[in-house]
Design a protein around this motif. Structure first.
Motif, PDB file in Angstrom:
ATOM      1  N   GLU A   9      -3.884  -6.173  -2.734  1.00 14.36           N
ATOM      2  CA  GLU A   9      -4.566  -5.027  -2.986  1.00 14.36           C
ATOM      3  C   GLU A   9      -4.817  -3.944  -2.013  1.00 14.36           C
ATOM      4  O   GLU A   9      -4.621  -3.837  -0.894  1.00 14.36           O
ATOM      5  CB  GLU A   9      -6.007  -5.487  -3.654  1.00 14.36           C
ATOM      6  N   TRP A  10      -4.750  -2.637  -2.543  1.00 18.26           N
ATOM      7  CA  TRP A  10      -5.005  -1.439  -1.800  1.00 18.26           C
ATOM      8  C   TRP A  10      -6.581  -1.283  -1.695  1.00 18.26           C
ATOM      9  O   TRP A  10      -7.470  -1.531  -2.384  1.00 18.26           O
ATOM     10  CB  TRP A  10      -4.790  -0.298  -2.939  1.00 18.26           C
ATOM     11  N   VAL A  11      -6.911  -1.251  -0.194  1.00 13.75           N
ATOM     12  CA  VAL A  11      -8.256  -0.974   0.400  1.00 13.75           C
ATOM     13  C   VAL A  11      -8.358   0.411   1.173  1.00 13.75           C
ATOM     14  O   VAL A  11      -7.492   0.638   1.733  1.00 13.75           O
ATOM     15  CB  VAL A  11      -8.814  -2.264   1.180  1.00 13.75           C
ATOM     16  N   GLU A  12      -9.234   0.867   1.142  1.00 16.79           N
ATOM     17  CA  GLU A  12      -9.741   1.850   1.850  1.00 16.79           C
ATOM     18  C   GLU A  12     -10.298   1.615   3.458  1.00 16.79           C
ATOM     19  O   GLU A  12     -11.039   0.758   3.604  1.00 16.79           O
ATOM     20  CB  GLU A  12     -10.699   2.851   1.272  1.00 16.79           C
ATOM     21  N   ASP A  13      -9.142   1.945   4.296  1.00 12.21           N
ATOM     22  CA  ASP A  13      -9.307   1.300   5.639  1.00 12.21           C
ATOM     23  C   ASP A  13      -9.927   2.211   6.444  1.00 12.21           C
ATOM     24  O   ASP A  13     -10.154   1.790   7.847  1.00 12.21           O
ATOM     25  CB  ASP A  13      -7.919   0.865   6.064  1.00 12.21           C
ATOM     26  N   GLY A  14      -9.989   3.549   6.340  1.00 11.15           N
ATOM     27  CA  GLY A  14     -10.545   4.558   6.932  1.00 11.15           C
ATOM     28  C   GLY A  14     -10.958   5.764   6.330  1.00 11.15           C
ATOM     29  O   GLY A  14     -10.217   6.264   5.588  1.00 11.15           O
ATOM     30  N   ASN A  68       4.587  -5.025  -1.363  1.00 12.07           N
ATOM     31  CA  ASN A  68       4.067  -6.013  -0.452  1.00 12.07           C
ATOM     32  C   ASN A  68       3.818  -5.569   0.624  1.00 12.07           C
ATOM     33  O   ASN A  68       2.890  -6.138   1.430  1.00 12.07           O
ATOM     34  CB  ASN A  68       5.264  -6.909  -0.221  1.00 12.07           C
ATOM     35  N   ALA A  69       3.695  -4.096   0.679  1.00 14.63           N
ATOM     36  CA  ALA A  69       3.185  -3.456   1.999  1.00 14.63           C
ATOM     37  C   ALA A  69       2.944  -1.905   1.630  1.00 14.63           C
ATOM     38  O   ALA A  69       3.641  -1.404   0.895  1.00 14.63           O
ATOM     39  CB  ALA A  69       4.149  -3.543   3.140  1.00 14.63           C
ATOM     40  N   GLY A  70       2.140  -1.355   2.310  1.00 13.77           N
ATOM     41  CA  GLY A  70       1.771   0.147   2.109  1.00 13.77           C
ATOM     42  C   GLY A  70       0.723   0.853   2.905  1.00 13.77           C
ATOM     43  O   GLY A  70      -0.328   0.012   3.250  1.00 13.77           O
ATOM     44  N   ILE A  71       0.988   1.984   2.936  1.00  9.35           N
ATOM     45  CA  ILE A  71      -0.238   2.840   3.576  1.00  9.35           C
ATOM     46  C   ILE A  71       0.079   4.328   2.638  1.00  9.35           C
ATOM     47  O   ILE A  71       1.035   4.704   2.417  1.00  9.35           O
ATOM     48  CB  ILE A  71       0.302   3.124   5.098  1.00  9.35           C
ATOM     49  N   TYR A  96      -2.439  -1.473   1.859  1.00 11.89           N
ATOM     50  CA  TYR A  96      -2.335  -2.483   1.037  1.00 11.89           C
ATOM     51  C   TYR A  96      -2.197  -4.010   1.807  1.00 11.89           C
ATOM     52  O   TYR A  96      -1.424  -3.984   2.672  1.00 11.89           O
ATOM     53  CB  TYR A  96      -0.849  -2.391   0.170  1.00 11.89           C
ATOM     54  N   ARG A  97      -3.125  -4.722   1.461  1.00 15.98           N
ATOM     55  CA  ARG A  97      -3.678  -5.792   2.394  1.00 15.98           C
ATOM     56  C   ARG A  97      -4.092  -6.820   1.393  1.00 15.98           C
ATOM     57  O   ARG A  97      -4.864  -6.679   0.658  1.00 15.98           O
ATOM     58  CB  ARG A  97      -4.556  -5.552   3.256  1.00 15.98           C
ATOM     59  N   ASP A 115       6.684   9.049  -6.779  1.00 12.24           N
ATOM     60  CA  ASP A 115       6.186  10.381  -7.327  1.00 12.24           C
ATOM     61  C   ASP A 115       5.022  10.477  -6.671  1.00 12.24           C
ATOM     62  O   ASP A 115       3.835   9.793  -6.876  1.00 12.24           O
ATOM     63  CB  ASP A 115       6.282  10.292  -8.689  1.00 12.24           C
ATOM     64  N   ILE A 116       4.738  11.559  -5.736  1.00 12.48           N
ATOM     65  CA  ILE A 116       3.424  11.601  -5.233  1.00 12.48           C
ATOM     66  C   ILE A 116       2.241  11.948  -6.164  1.00 12.48           C
ATOM     67  O   ILE A 116       1.177  11.549  -5.809  1.00 12.48           O
ATOM     68  CB  ILE A 116       3.567  12.968  -4.043  1.00 12.48           C
ATOM     69  N   THR A 117       2.601  12.475  -7.381  1.00 10.66           N
ATOM     70  CA  THR A 117       1.486  12.512  -8.098  1.00 10.66           C
ATOM     71  C   THR A 117       1.242  11.281  -9.176  1.00 10.66           C
ATOM     72  O   THR A 117       0.053  11.250  -9.915  1.00 10.66           O
ATOM     73  CB  THR A 117       1.774  13.665  -9.333  1.00 10.66           C
ATOM     74  N   GLN A 118       1.730  10.413  -8.891  1.00  6.79           N
ATOM     75  CA  GLN A 118       1.539   9.025  -9.283  1.00  6.79           C
ATOM     76  C   GLN A 118       0.485   8.502  -8.820  1.00  6.79           C
ATOM     77  O   GLN A 118       0.287   8.447  -7.609  1.00  6.79           O
ATOM     78  CB  GLN A 118       2.964   8.132  -9.439  1.00  6.79           C
ATOM     79  N   ASP A 119      -0.169   7.345  -9.344  1.00  5.92           N
ATOM     80  CA  ASP A 119      -1.266   6.786  -8.621  1.00  5.92           C
ATOM     81  C   ASP A 119      -0.573   5.659  -7.815  1.00  5.92           C
ATOM     82  O   ASP A 119      -0.093   4.430  -8.354  1.00  5.92           O
ATOM     83  CB  ASP A 119      -2.490   6.056  -9.658  1.00  5.92           C
ATOM     84  N   PHE A 120      -0.535   5.914  -6.454  1.00  3.53           N
ATOM     85  CA  PHE A 120       0.206   4.789  -5.554  1.00  3.53           C
ATOM     86  C   PHE A 120      -0.539   3.302  -5.860  1.00  3.53           C
ATOM     87  O   PHE A 120       0.366   2.203  -5.503  1.00  3.53           O
ATOM     88  CB  PHE A 120       0.104   5.218  -4.260  1.00  3.53           C
ATOM     89  N   ARG A 121      -1.949   3.177  -6.356  1.00  2.07           N
ATOM     90  CA  ARG A 121      -2.406   1.995  -6.281  1.00  2.07           C
ATOM     91  C   ARG A 121      -1.598   0.890  -7.419  1.00  2.07           C
ATOM     92  O   ARG A 121      -2.028  -0.108  -7.465  1.00  2.07           O
ATOM     93  CB  ARG A 121      -3.836   1.947  -6.433  1.00  2.07           C
TER      94      ARG A 121
END
Length: 190
Positions: A75-80, A175-178, A71-72, A164-170
């Motif tokens: 927004e959530w971005v694929e970083d690797g 304000n921060a996330g991995i 999370y940057r 909830d792990i089944t939830q869409d984390f996005r």
């Protein structure tokens, strides 16, 4: 009468053997690896957040992607990403987080592959609350669907949603996330 009963039992036995000989493919799933108590003690000594998972894939799986999301800037971005054909994916994967990096592992009988991502620029130190969740039970894998296997988020507000792990984390307020996702595809990666 005895001959008729024996013939009937033989028929039932033959039918049951035919039914047993049809092997059904096991469902595709991911599950936390069960280690011995001694191994768990050693892993705790490392002090890093690490989780191992066992995988079961069937013949429909042609490729995979293990993606790191950050999370940057709102927004959530694929970083690797670690990806390849399903034949290169080990039957065990691992995710390890340290203070400054996330490591993704694919572990097979012949060795391991590792992708390491440094300096993730996630402002967890600015968060009032930090929460994390991981897959903690056997979970089905659906083809061509991103499956969150590990999520950590921070929030600057004084309230936090239950993860909830089944939830869409996005869609979580943060304000921060991995996050780490696993995608198994029925198409071949080139």
């Amino acid at each position: 009468m005895k001959k008729m009963i024996c013939a009937l039992l033989a028929g039932v036995l033959a039918l049951s053997l035919c039914a047993c000989s049809r092997k059904e493919q096991p469902a595709m799933y991911i599950a936390p690896t069960a280690f011995s108590e001694e191994t768990m003690d050693v892993l705790e000594l490392l002090g890093d957040d690490i989780q191992f998972y066992d995988l079961s894939l069937d013949a429909s799986a042609k490729s995979f992607a293990i993606s790191l999301w950050v999370y940057r800037d709102g927004e959530w971005v694929e970083d690797g990403r670690m990806y390849g054909g399903s034949d290169t994916l080990g039957r065990r994967i691992a995710v390890r987080q340290t203070e400054t990096s996330v490591d993704l592992y694919s572990i097979s009988e012949t060795g391991r592959e590792k992708c390491s991502y440094q300096a993730l620029d996630t402002p967890f130190e600015e968060s009032l609350g930090i929460a994390g969740t991981k897959i903690d039970e056997k979970t089905p894998i659906e083809l061509n669907r991103k499956l969150p296997i590990w999520v950590k988020v921070g929030t600057a507000s004084n309230r936090m949603e239950v993860l909830d792990i089944t939830q869409d984390f996005r869609e979580m307020e943060c304000n921060a996330g991995i996050a780490v996702t696993l995608t198994v595809s029925d198409e071949i990666v080139e």
